[in-house]
Scaffold this motif. Structure first.
Motif, PDB file in Angstrom:
ATOM      1  N   PRO A  60       0.807  -1.228   0.000  1.00 22.56           N
ATOM      2  CA  PRO A  60       0.000   0.000   0.000  1.00 22.56           C
ATOM      3  C   PRO A  60       0.838   1.276   0.000  1.00 22.56           C
ATOM      4  N   GLU A  61       1.998   1.252   0.658  1.00 24.32           N
ATOM      5  CA  GLU A  61       2.832   2.449   0.714  1.00 24.32           C
ATOM      6  C   GLU A  61       3.389   2.819  -0.663  1.00 24.32           C
ATOM      7  N   LEU A  62       3.435   1.852  -1.581  1.00 21.35           N
ATOM      8  CA  LEU A  62       3.816   2.121  -2.960  1.00 21.35           C
ATOM      9  C   LEU A  62       2.604   2.485  -3.809  1.00 21.35           C
ATOM     10  N   MET A  63       1.524   1.738  -3.645  1.00 13.60           N
ATOM     11  CA  MET A  63       0.320   1.957  -4.449  1.00 13.60           C
ATOM     12  C   MET A  63      -0.291   3.331  -4.219  1.00 13.60           C
ATOM     13  N   THR A  64      -0.060   3.913  -3.048  1.00 10.92           N
ATOM     14  CA  THR A  64      -0.630   5.234  -2.779  1.00 10.92           C
ATOM     15  C   THR A  64      -0.057   6.300  -3.711  1.00 10.92           C
ATOM     16  N   ASN A  65       1.132   6.040  -4.271  1.00 16.44           N
ATOM     17  CA  ASN A  65       1.770   7.004  -5.166  1.00 16.44           C
ATOM     18  C   ASN A  65       1.796   6.548  -6.627  1.00 16.44           C
ATOM     19  N   TRP A  66       1.261   5.353  -6.890  1.00 15.88           N
ATOM     20  CA  TRP A  66       1.230   4.863  -8.273  1.00 15.88           C
ATOM     21  C   TRP A  66       0.114   3.833  -8.347  1.00 15.88           C
ATOM     22  N   PRO A  67      -1.070   4.244  -8.744  1.00 15.04           N
ATOM     23  CA  PRO A  67      -2.275   3.408  -8.572  1.00 15.04           C
ATOM     24  C   PRO A  67      -2.466   2.368  -9.669  1.00 15.04           C
ATOM     25  N   PHE A  68      -1.397   1.703 -10.079  1.00 12.94           N
ATOM     26  CA  PHE A  68      -1.490   0.651 -11.085  1.00 12.94           C
ATOM     27  C   PHE A  68      -0.906  -0.625 -10.506  1.00 12.94           C
ATOM     28  N   ALA A  69      -1.729  -1.653 -10.402  1.00 13.13           N
ATOM     29  CA  ALA A  69      -1.228  -2.949  -9.936  1.00 13.13           C
ATOM     30  C   ALA A  69      -0.300  -3.521 -11.005  1.00 13.13           C
ATOM     31  N   HIS A  70       0.941  -3.734 -10.624  1.00 18.48           N
ATOM     32  CA  HIS A  70       1.900  -4.258 -11.592  1.00 18.48           C
ATOM     33  C   HIS A  70       3.033  -4.965 -10.862  1.00 18.48           C
ATOM     34  N   GLU A  71       3.864  -5.657 -11.636  1.00 17.53           N
ATOM     35  CA  GLU A  71       4.995  -6.391 -11.091  1.00 17.53           C
ATOM     36  C   GLU A  71       6.221  -6.160 -11.971  1.00 17.53           C
ATOM     37  N   TYR A  72       7.401  -6.296 -11.333  1.00 14.00           N
ATOM     38  CA  TYR A  72       8.662  -6.203 -12.056  1.00 14.00           C
ATOM     39  C   TYR A  72       9.396  -7.539 -11.973  1.00 14.00           C
ATOM     40  N   GLU A  73      10.057  -7.871 -13.053  1.00 12.15           N
ATOM     41  CA  GLU A  73      10.978  -8.998 -13.041  1.00 12.15           C
ATOM     42  C   GLU A  73      12.258  -8.533 -13.730  1.00 12.15           C
ATOM     43  N   MET A  74      13.372  -8.626 -13.020  1.00 16.18           N
ATOM     44  CA  MET A  74      14.636  -8.136 -13.544  1.00 16.18           C
ATOM     45  C   MET A  74      15.682  -9.239 -13.502  1.00 16.18           C
ATOM     46  N   THR A  75      16.385  -9.412 -14.616  1.00 13.16           N
ATOM     47  CA  THR A  75      17.435 -10.416 -14.706  1.00 13.16           C
ATOM     48  C   THR A  75      18.764  -9.750 -15.008  1.00 13.16           C
ATOM     49  N   HIS A  76      19.749 -10.028 -14.164  1.00 13.98           N
ATOM     50  CA  HIS A  76      21.128  -9.647 -14.432  1.00 13.98           C
ATOM     51  C   HIS A  76      21.829 -10.885 -14.979  1.00 13.98           C
ATOM     52  N   ARG A  77      22.353 -10.789 -16.188  1.00 15.77           N
ATOM     53  CA  ARG A  77      22.991 -11.933 -16.830  1.00 15.77           C
ATOM     54  C   ARG A  77      24.413 -11.539 -17.260  1.00 15.77           C
ATOM     55  N   LEU A  78      25.388 -12.326 -16.850  1.00 19.19           N
ATOM     56  CA  LEU A  78      26.772 -12.123 -17.253  1.00 19.19           C
ATOM     57  C   LEU A  78      27.149 -13.221 -18.229  1.00 19.19           C
ATOM     58  N   SER A  79      27.483 -12.826 -19.457  1.00 21.64           N
ATOM     59  CA  SER A  79      27.793 -13.798 -20.501  1.00 21.64           C
ATOM     60  C   SER A  79      28.952 -13.287 -21.338  1.00 21.64           C
ATOM     61  N   ASN A  80      30.027 -14.049 -21.386  1.00 15.34           N
ATOM     62  CA  ASN A  80      31.209 -13.678 -22.174  1.00 15.34           C
ATOM     63  C   ASN A  80      31.700 -12.277 -21.838  1.00 15.34           C
ATOM     64  N   GLY A  81      31.674 -11.945 -20.545  1.00 17.29           N
ATOM     65  CA  GLY A  81      32.189 -10.662 -20.080  1.00 17.29           C
ATOM     66  C   GLY A  81      31.249  -9.495 -20.237  1.00 17.29           C
ATOM     67  N   VAL A  82      30.036  -9.722 -20.754  1.00 22.19           N
ATOM     68  CA  VAL A  82      29.057  -8.655 -20.968  1.00 22.19           C
ATOM     69  C   VAL A  82      27.925  -8.804 -19.958  1.00 22.19           C
ATOM     70  N   LEU A  83      27.583  -7.708 -19.285  1.00 23.85           N
ATOM     71  CA  LEU A  83      26.458  -7.699 -18.360  1.00 23.85           C
ATOM     72  C   LEU A  83      25.215  -7.211 -19.077  1.00 23.85           C
ATOM     73  N   GLU A  84      24.160  -8.031 -19.062  1.00 20.24           N
ATOM     74  CA  GLU A  84      22.855  -7.620 -19.572  1.00 20.24           C
ATOM     75  C   GLU A  84      21.912  -7.405 -18.403  1.00 20.24           C
ATOM     76  N   VAL A  85      21.232  -6.273 -18.384  1.00 21.08           N
ATOM     77  CA  VAL A  85      20.202  -5.997 -17.395  1.00 21.08           C
ATOM     78  C   VAL A  85      18.871  -5.955 -18.129  1.00 21.08           C
ATOM     79  N   SER A  86      18.057  -6.984 -17.905  1.00 11.77           N
ATOM     80  CA  SER A  86      16.783  -7.137 -18.607  1.00 11.77           C
ATOM     81  C   SER A  86      15.637  -6.886 -17.633  1.00 11.77           C
TER      82      SER A  86
END
Length: 312
Positions: free
Chosen positions: A126-152
């Protein structure tokens, strides 16, 4: 959580419990991320940004005390304890830059890569929803491959209304052992985002008047840009180089805005991938920012950026 690529000498440390933020990307022992602390505790003891913080559900500043979206004004609640205010009292960088609400959803590795995926169920708080009234979710992947960092990043809209996308990142980079005055930045953009005295975008764009490559000895930045210059793959590469070393930051096409922050007296530069210009949600409502991205109910927005190095 640490991701290690022994073959390339790259190790990435991620504070999955504190903002899900990468705070180290060490290449042969040298950190290419600005992080002036000995461990992840610095993320809970200071309000300054460092490493690679995530800015959501909006990046940069929100003017007018709230957001006007889908025909309704949603005021920001400063008593919620979740807002960060700038010197002008404007809410800045969303509510998740140091959030402890992220949970590890999965890890994995193979012969060429390692990754960790974290999830934040925004709608449960609720402390977040009070400032952004959209029910949503985040999924974030940090992937290290061949020396390169991908943030998805994936943003899932589970509300009944379409939701604007204004997320971003604020990565801080430094070339190990290379003074700022000996560095050159590559900034492949066509348009400058004009702002007022509070650094809030006005909706006006102006053509840039500088070359793609610029010495940082005589230039400082706290500017937004758009109309990026992508390569054949649709991605745009920003870089800082000097002393035979370089850091490249590659934006996926759904990050059409770049904020460049290189203040005087500091040895870092920020190439910030942004989904929208500063205050883009309110500018859209005013008819001044048509490119604002949206997520329809039940749909998901996702995009990546990549960090790679050479000579380090």
């Amino acid at each position: 959580m640490r991701l290690t690529d022994t073959a390339s000498g790259v190790e990435v440390a991620i504070a999955t419990s504190y903002g899900n933020r990468a705070f180290e990307m060490k290449v042969h022992g040298d950190n290419v991320l600005y992080y002036p602390f000995e461990d992840a505790s610095g993320m809970t003891t200071t309000r300054s940004l460092n490493g690679i913080p995530f800015l959501g559900p909006w990046a940069n500043r929100v003017a007018g005390g709230g957001v006007l979206v889908n025909g309704k004004k949603w005021p920001l609640n400063q008593d919620s304890g979740t807002l960060r205010l700038d010197a002008n009292g404007l809410a800045i960088h969303g509510m998740l830059w140091a959030s402890t609400l992220w949970k590890v959803a999965g890890t994995g590795h193979d012969a060429n890569s390692a990754h960790v995926t974290s999830r934040l169920e925004f709608w449960k708080h609720p402390e977040l929803m009070t400032n952004w009234p959209f029910a949503h979710e985040y999924e974030m992947t940090h992937r290290l491959s061949n020396g390169v960092l991908e943030v998805s990043t994936a943003v899932m809209n589970i509300s009944s209304a379409r939701m604007p996308v204004a997320v971003g990142f604020h990565p801080y980079f430094n070339l190990p052992g290379v003074p700022r005055d000996e560095s050159v930045a590559r900034i492949p953009v066509r348009s400058h985002v004009e702002t007022d005295t509070r650094l809030v975008a006005t909706g006006e764009l102006k053509p840039v008047d500088f070359p793609t490559q610029m010495s940082l000895k005589d230039h400082r930045f706290d500017d937004g840009f758009t109309d990026l210059k992508p390569g054949p793959d649709g991605r745009t590469v920003f870089s800082v180089e000097g002393g035979g070393k370089s850091i490249d930051v590659t934006y996926g096409p759904k990050y059409p805005v770049a904020v460049i922050f290189a203040p005087p007296g500091q040895n870092y530069i920020c190439f910030e991938p942004m989904a929208a210009v500063t205050n883009g949600i309110n500018l859209f409502a005013e008819g001044k920012y048509p490119p604002l991205q949206w997520i329809e109910p039940g749909e998901t927005w996702h995009e990546s950026f990549w960090v790679s190095t050479s000579g380090i």
